[in-house]
Motif scaffolding. Structure first.
Motif, mmCIF file in Angstrom:
data_model
loop_
_atom_site.group_PDB
_atom_site.id
_atom_site.type_symbol
_atom_site.label_atom_id
_atom_site.label_comp_id
_atom_site.label_asym_id
_atom_site.label_seq_id
_atom_site.Cartn_x
_atom_site.Cartn_y
_atom_site.Cartn_z
ATOM 1 N N GLY A 193 101.975 21.787 16.999
ATOM 2 C CA GLY A 193 101.266 22.939 16.462
ATOM 3 C C GLY A 193 99.884 23.168 17.055
ATOM 4 O O GLY A 193 99.087 23.937 16.494
ATOM 5 N N ALA A 194 99.585 22.527 18.176
ATOM 6 C CA ALA A 194 98.252 22.642 18.776
ATOM 7 C C ALA A 194 97.948 24.071 19.211
ATOM 8 O O ALA A 194 98.819 24.806 19.667
ATOM 9 C CB ALA A 194 98.137 21.701 19.966
ATOM 10 N N ARG A 195 96.690 24.451 19.052
ATOM 11 C CA ARG A 195 96.246 25.781 19.471
ATOM 12 C C ARG A 195 95.731 25.697 20.903
ATOM 13 O O ARG A 195 94.579 25.322 21.148
ATOM 14 C CB ARG A 195 95.147 26.274 18.523
ATOM 15 N N LEU A 196 96.591 26.026 21.840
ATOM 16 C CA LEU A 196 96.280 25.918 23.260
ATOM 17 C C LEU A 196 96.393 27.274 23.950
ATOM 18 O O LEU A 196 96.674 27.351 25.141
ATOM 19 C CB LEU A 196 97.212 24.896 23.919
ATOM 20 N N ARG A 197 96.164 28.317 23.201
ATOM 21 C CA ARG A 197 96.245 29.675 23.743
ATOM 22 C C ARG A 197 95.273 29.817 24.916
ATOM 23 O O ARG A 197 94.085 29.522 24.812
ATOM 24 C CB ARG A 197 95.893 30.689 22.658
ATOM 25 N N GLY A 198 95.819 30.224 26.066
ATOM 26 C CA GLY A 198 94.994 30.441 27.248
ATOM 27 C C GLY A 198 94.450 29.170 27.873
ATOM 28 O O GLY A 198 93.549 29.227 28.718
ATOM 29 N N ALA A 199 94.979 28.015 27.497
ATOM 30 C CA ALA A 199 94.473 26.737 28.005
ATOM 31 C C ALA A 199 94.637 26.620 29.517
ATOM 32 O O ALA A 199 95.631 27.068 30.087
ATOM 33 C CB ALA A 199 95.193 25.581 27.318
ATOM 34 N N LYS A 200 93.648 26.009 30.164
ATOM 35 C CA LYS A 200 93.678 25.787 31.606
ATOM 36 C C LYS A 200 94.287 24.408 31.859
ATOM 37 O O LYS A 200 93.600 23.388 31.825
ATOM 38 C CB LYS A 200 92.268 25.866 32.191
ATOM 39 N N LEU A 201 95.578 24.383 32.094
ATOM 40 C CA LEU A 201 96.298 23.123 32.225
ATOM 41 C C LEU A 201 96.984 22.986 33.584
ATOM 42 O O LEU A 201 97.927 22.214 33.735
ATOM 43 C CB LEU A 201 97.343 23.007 31.104
ATOM 44 N N ARG A 202 96.492 23.706 34.567
ATOM 45 C CA ARG A 202 97.122 23.632 35.879
ATOM 46 C C ARG A 202 97.044 22.203 36.426
ATOM 47 O O ARG A 202 95.991 21.567 36.418
ATOM 48 C CB ARG A 202 96.442 24.579 36.863
ATOM 49 N N GLY A 203 98.189 21.687 36.858
ATOM 50 C CA GLY A 203 98.235 20.359 37.437
ATOM 51 C C GLY A 203 98.090 19.230 36.441
ATOM 52 O O GLY A 203 97.976 18.062 36.824
#
Length: 275
Positions: A193-203
């Protein structure tokens, strides 16, 4: 960065239900829940299994209460067991082989899953330094899947998974190392349920992470390692999964997305996603 085409030339690692004896519909158990409309014991044919081994509600599984079936993939193990291990002789034709066939199927399914990941790793140019060990692992796994039922039942699957996983981990690290900037490490993280909207997770690495019901809408998941991540009901609307590593069709099928979700080449946009 990478836009690799996973599994090029590996049609044997894709389910071919037309050459399978409905093994996932017979060998595996399921319990009545939000994923299944009824209980079924291991070894008992599903009530929806037809005489030709096809599914009578395949086109409407979700609407019929069997969405659990839509997130399962044998990675080609069904036809391997049916046509190679048991030489095209079904459990209906030879009832005496049924129990062994049902026991072999889950083993081969796990081996084919490892083959699928290994094949993808071999398609990663950035992981070239690991290709030698990956090729040896692939050849060993492939040979095992073509062995006898007795040989397959003797395989120490957990030990083999651990061995192959070490090679896959190295391949993933090599591929992600080519991504510019600092990469986040969420391996095995509980992100329910984490709020990761728009998170920068590249790589980033999300290997084995719990992403159930996580909001990843609009997130940058390019070149992210997603092997084993639980993505049930994760919101991928508008997310960019270009080049995502070790992402499988069942993971996409278990998640929610829309027309703006960018998925890796070689995978299909699930029919239940928003248009």
């Amino acid at each position: 960065m990478s836009q690799h085409l996973p599994l090029t030339g590996h049609l044997d690692l894709q389910a071919d239900c037309g050459n399978c004896f409905g093994l996932c519909c017979v060998a595996l158990p399921f319990a009545r829940s939000v994923d299944f409309a009824a209980d079924k014991a291991a070894g008992a044919p599903c009530s929806n299994l037809q005489e030709d081994f096809g599914c009578g509600i395949h086109e409407r599984l979700r609407g019929s209460g069997y969405q659990g079936c839509t997130v399962f993939d044998c990675f080609g193990a069904g036809q391997k067991v049916s046509q190679v291990t048991f030489g095209g002789r079904s459990w209906r034709e030879e009832p005496g082989s049924a129990r062994t066939m049902y026991e072999v199927f889950p083993v081969v399914r796990q081996l084919h899953e490892l083959l699928r990941y290994t094949a993808e790793a071999l398609d990663l140019p950035a992981a070239k330094a690991a290709h030698g060990e990956l090729r040896r692992a692939y050849d060993r796994l492939d040979a095992l899947t073509r062995g006898s039922a007795e040989t397959l039942l003797a395989v120490d699957v957990p030990a083999l998974r651990a061995e192959v996983n070490a090679h896959l981990l190295r391949a993933g690290e090599l591929a992600r190392a080519a991504v510019p900037g600092r990469k986040k490490n969420h391996r095995g993280a509980d992100l329910f349920g984490a709020r990761l909207r728009g998170a920068k997770l590249r790589g980033a690495t999300l290997r084995g992470a719990c992403l159930i019901a996580a909001d990843l809408s609009g997130a940058d998941l390019r070149d992210t390692d997603l092997i084993g991540a639980d993505m049930r009901d994760a919101n991928l609307c508008g997310a960019d999964l270009t080049g995502a590593l070790f992402l499988t069709q069942p993971q996409l099928n278990a998640a929610r997305g829309d027309a703006a979700t960018t998925i890796p080449a070689g995978l299909r946009r699930p029919g239940h996603w928003a248009s």
